[in-house]
Write a protein that holds these residues in place. Structure first.
Motif, mmCIF file in Angstrom:
data_model
loop_
_atom_site.group_PDB
_atom_site.id
_atom_site.type_symbol
_atom_site.label_atom_id
_atom_site.label_comp_id
_atom_site.label_asym_id
_atom_site.label_seq_id
_atom_site.Cartn_x
_atom_site.Cartn_y
_atom_site.Cartn_z
ATOM 1 N N LYS A 10 -7.428 7.588 3.052
ATOM 2 C CA LYS A 10 -8.697 8.568 3.519
ATOM 3 C C LYS A 10 -9.423 7.395 3.883
ATOM 4 O O LYS A 10 -9.453 6.535 3.791
ATOM 5 N N LEU A 11 -11.332 7.369 4.276
ATOM 6 C CA LEU A 11 -12.098 6.769 5.054
ATOM 7 C C LEU A 11 -12.111 5.940 3.604
ATOM 8 O O LEU A 11 -12.288 4.548 3.572
ATOM 9 N N PRO A 12 -12.373 6.393 2.271
ATOM 10 C CA PRO A 12 -12.951 5.011 1.283
ATOM 11 C C PRO A 12 -11.759 4.170 1.382
ATOM 12 O O PRO A 12 -12.174 2.867 0.709
ATOM 13 N N SER A 13 -10.800 4.876 0.778
ATOM 14 C CA SER A 13 -9.151 3.620 0.546
ATOM 15 C C SER A 13 -9.342 2.638 1.603
ATOM 16 O O SER A 13 -8.943 1.951 1.920
ATOM 17 N N ARG A 14 -9.354 2.763 3.070
ATOM 18 C CA ARG A 14 -9.288 2.431 4.423
ATOM 19 C C ARG A 14 -10.240 1.474 4.344
ATOM 20 O O ARG A 14 -9.961 -0.190 4.132
ATOM 21 N N ALA A 15 -11.344 1.701 3.910
ATOM 22 C CA ALA A 15 -12.782 0.612 3.824
ATOM 23 C C ALA A 15 -12.514 -0.248 2.710
ATOM 24 O O ALA A 15 -13.504 -1.142 3.657
ATOM 25 N N LEU A 16 -11.977 0.232 1.789
ATOM 26 C CA LEU A 16 -11.800 -1.319 0.824
ATOM 27 C C LEU A 16 -11.089 -2.247 0.873
ATOM 28 O O LEU A 16 -11.253 -2.816 1.042
ATOM 29 N N LYS A 72 -4.310 -4.385 1.659
ATOM 30 C CA LYS A 72 -3.416 -2.565 1.764
ATOM 31 C C LYS A 72 -2.427 -2.688 1.150
ATOM 32 O O LYS A 72 -1.745 -1.747 -0.132
ATOM 33 N N LEU A 73 -2.184 -4.099 0.011
ATOM 34 C CA LEU A 73 -1.461 -3.990 -0.645
ATOM 35 C C LEU A 73 -2.247 -3.326 -1.589
ATOM 36 O O LEU A 73 -1.410 -2.950 -2.945
ATOM 37 N N ALA A 74 -3.480 -4.108 -2.013
ATOM 38 C CA ALA A 74 -3.544 -3.695 -3.246
ATOM 39 C C ALA A 74 -4.493 -2.714 -3.582
ATOM 40 O O ALA A 74 -4.075 -1.963 -4.583
ATOM 41 N N CYS A 75 -4.553 -1.549 -2.314
ATOM 42 C CA CYS A 75 -5.158 0.188 -2.457
ATOM 43 C C CYS A 75 -3.571 0.690 -2.157
ATOM 44 O O CYS A 75 -3.848 1.896 -2.351
ATOM 45 N N GLY A 76 -2.903 0.218 -1.662
ATOM 46 C CA GLY A 76 -1.211 1.524 -2.017
ATOM 47 C C GLY A 76 -1.661 1.467 -0.881
ATOM 48 O O GLY A 76 -1.089 2.892 -1.227
ATOM 49 N N LEU A 77 -2.030 1.008 0.549
ATOM 50 C CA LEU A 77 -1.560 1.474 1.758
ATOM 51 C C LEU A 77 -0.894 0.944 2.351
ATOM 52 O O LEU A 77 0.038 0.081 2.081
ATOM 53 N N ARG A 78 -0.152 1.561 3.948
ATOM 54 C CA ARG A 78 0.975 0.877 4.727
ATOM 55 C C ARG A 78 0.207 1.941 5.885
ATOM 56 O O ARG A 78 0.147 2.616 5.863
ATOM 57 N N VAL A 114 -13.854 11.347 12.200
ATOM 58 C CA VAL A 114 -13.903 12.829 13.511
ATOM 59 C C VAL A 114 -12.451 12.798 13.044
ATOM 60 O O VAL A 114 -11.798 13.803 13.294
ATOM 61 N N SER A 115 -11.271 11.930 13.078
ATOM 62 C CA SER A 115 -9.795 12.223 12.777
ATOM 63 C C SER A 115 -9.227 13.533 11.699
ATOM 64 O O SER A 115 -9.676 12.987 10.570
ATOM 65 N N ALA A 116 -8.394 14.234 12.065
ATOM 66 C CA ALA A 116 -7.948 14.723 10.353
ATOM 67 C C ALA A 116 -7.215 14.215 9.712
ATOM 68 O O ALA A 116 -6.444 13.876 8.422
ATOM 69 N N ARG A 117 -6.873 13.016 10.319
ATOM 70 C CA ARG A 117 -5.677 11.830 9.739
ATOM 71 C C ARG A 117 -6.558 10.674 9.458
ATOM 72 O O ARG A 117 -5.499 9.622 9.048
ATOM 73 N N GLY A 118 -8.250 10.894 9.249
ATOM 74 C CA GLY A 118 -8.469 9.376 9.575
ATOM 75 C C GLY A 118 -8.245 7.965 10.124
ATOM 76 O O GLY A 118 -8.025 7.080 9.306
ATOM 77 N N ARG A 119 -7.517 8.010 11.412
ATOM 78 C CA ARG A 119 -7.294 7.423 11.937
ATOM 79 C C ARG A 119 -7.896 6.812 12.964
ATOM 80 O O ARG A 119 -8.876 7.666 13.087
ATOM 81 N N ARG A 120 -7.952 5.593 13.374
ATOM 82 C CA ARG A 120 -8.946 4.380 14.345
ATOM 83 C C ARG A 120 -8.716 4.976 15.326
ATOM 84 O O ARG A 120 -7.194 5.182 15.992
ATOM 85 N N THR A 141 0.141 4.734 15.777
ATOM 86 C CA THR A 141 0.295 4.651 13.629
ATOM 87 C C THR A 141 -0.696 4.858 13.204
ATOM 88 O O THR A 141 -1.272 5.860 13.821
ATOM 89 N N LEU A 142 -0.185 5.054 11.634
ATOM 90 C CA LEU A 142 -0.713 6.160 10.896
ATOM 91 C C LEU A 142 -1.003 4.809 8.986
ATOM 92 O O LEU A 142 -0.108 5.112 9.036
ATOM 93 N N VAL A 143 -1.748 5.469 9.122
ATOM 94 C CA VAL A 143 -2.134 3.941 7.298
ATOM 95 C C VAL A 143 -1.761 5.358 6.877
ATOM 96 O O VAL A 143 -2.636 6.623 6.541
ATOM 97 N N VAL A 144 -1.063 5.120 5.893
ATOM 98 C CA VAL A 144 -0.874 6.305 4.409
ATOM 99 C C VAL A 144 -0.874 5.630 3.092
ATOM 100 O O VAL A 144 -0.306 4.171 3.129
ATOM 101 N N ARG A 145 -0.371 6.904 2.288
ATOM 102 C CA ARG A 145 -0.930 6.252 1.050
ATOM 103 C C ARG A 145 0.601 5.581 0.306
ATOM 104 O O ARG A 145 1.774 6.809 0.160
ATOM 105 N N GLU A 146 1.081 4.322 -0.152
ATOM 106 C CA GLU A 146 1.899 4.490 -0.654
ATOM 107 C C GLU A 146 2.354 5.189 -2.349
ATOM 108 O O GLU A 146 3.278 4.787 -3.161
#
Length: 338
Positions: A18-24, A86-92, A131-137, A145-150
């Motif tokens: 989601k947007l908060p984790s991606r923004a961080l 992304k590594l610090a927030c657990g994203l990929r 706006v995106s349902a899956r939080g994509r820019r 691509t898609l940013v997901v939570r690991e």
């Protein structure tokens, strides 16, 4: 799940960020990149002090492109979608099909990031992500691509196979499961452990497909008014019960053989011990086969030909002989037919 992953079913193994984790994560990356750019710019300012204005401008533009644009692209390509933030927030960053990204994906994301992040201070990226349902820019849309939570917290008991309903326990005792391949068993188990996380319509369609594949392997149709998910859970429970009975019989046979050998060496009393062990084994086998999907625990008393009730997680008993009476079991995820 091999052979069952579609464009929408990627949620089985991936959870969009989601947007908060991606923004961080973006803030962490920008702090690191701008800090490196500042130190490199200061060093180049001293190194190019003797050059003319055109050369200094060219070096500045090259530094901007290499550090602020090229470095994030290189990091995402080499780390397969894991930057420092992304590594610090657990994203990929992954492809739409869940696979690792390549250089072209990182290049498109980096090129679009110059416009929607650097030039607009991230306003365009935030609006697109909301706006995106899956939080994509926009960069994710163009790159596919898609940013997901690991690091997804696992709930207690989420990965356990649900218990079958009591009115189906022992109903498939005569089913031939020798023709079912291991990959189908794995797909059924993965579905059962994650079916509560799926959309109801997607879960029903996948259960129906798996049930059809299982019917094609066993040759026995699904009973009427039995949901496909309940049918899969009952068949998996039957297979686990057979494996447990087989292991229990093997351990009992080994113990009886050891006792018979010891008694024979002691002076001929091994015959009686072997006979007693054989009677005990036969009684255990009779109690084992009586309930279909259950077996008598070591030390318990069960009459031959009398079905043994199946204990469930909440301590209640399973279906009785003939299936005429039902015991309500909570937590199975299934309901008996009307």
């Amino acid at each position: 799940m091999s052979g069952l992953v579609t464009g929408d079913a990627v949620v089985l193994g991936l959870q969009p960020a989601k947007l908060p984790s991606r923004a961080l994560a973006l803030v962490i990356d920008l702090v690191v990149v701008w800090t490196a750019y500042l130190f490199i710019s200061i060093g180049l300012a001293f190194a190019t002090a003797s050059l003319d204005e055109a050369a200094v401008t060219a070096v500045s533009i090259a530094t901007f492109l290499l550090v602020l644009v090229g470095a994030p692209i290189a990091v995402e390509t080499l780390s397969h979608g894991r930057s420092l933030g992304k590594l610090a927030c657990g994203l990929r960053v992954v492809r739409d099909d869940g696979g690792p990204i390549r250089f072209r994906h990182a290049l498109v994301r980096g090129a679009m990031g110059v416009v929607e992040i650097l030039m607009t201070f991230g306003i365009v990226a935030c609006i697109a992500s909301l706006v995106s349902a899956r939080g994509r820019r926009i960069g994710d849309v163009f790159a596919g691509t898609l940013v997901v939570r690991e690091r997804v917290p696992a709930s207690r008991g989420a990965m356990g196979v649900p218990l079958p309903p009591p009115w189906l326990v022992g109903r498939f005792a005569q089913l031939d499961l020798s023709g079912v391949p291991d990959d189908l068993w794995l797909a059924i188990r993965q579905y059962l452990t994650r079916m509560r996380q799926l959309d109801p319509a997607v879960s029903w369609s996948m259960a129906q497909r798996l049930a059809d594949d299982l019917v094609a392997r066993t040759g026995a149709p699904v009973p009427e008014r039995v949901p496909p998910a309940a049918y899969l859970a009952a068949v998996v429970n039957e297979r686990q019960a057979r494996d447990a009975r087989r292991a229990f019989r093997a351990s009992g046979s080994a113990g009886a053989a050891a006792a018979a050998g010891t008694g024979h060496g002691a002076g001929g009393s091994g015959t009686e011990s072997a006979s007693a062990a054989g009677m005990g084994t036969g009684a255990s086998a009779g109690a084992t086969s009586a309930g279909g999907a259950v077996w008598a625990a070591p030390g318990s008393k069960a009459e031959a030909g009398t079905p043994t009730a199946t204990p469930y997680a909440d301590g209640s008993a399973g279906a009785k002989a003939g299936g005429n009476e039902q015991a309500p079991v909570t937590g199975t995820g299934f309901a008996p037919p009307a």
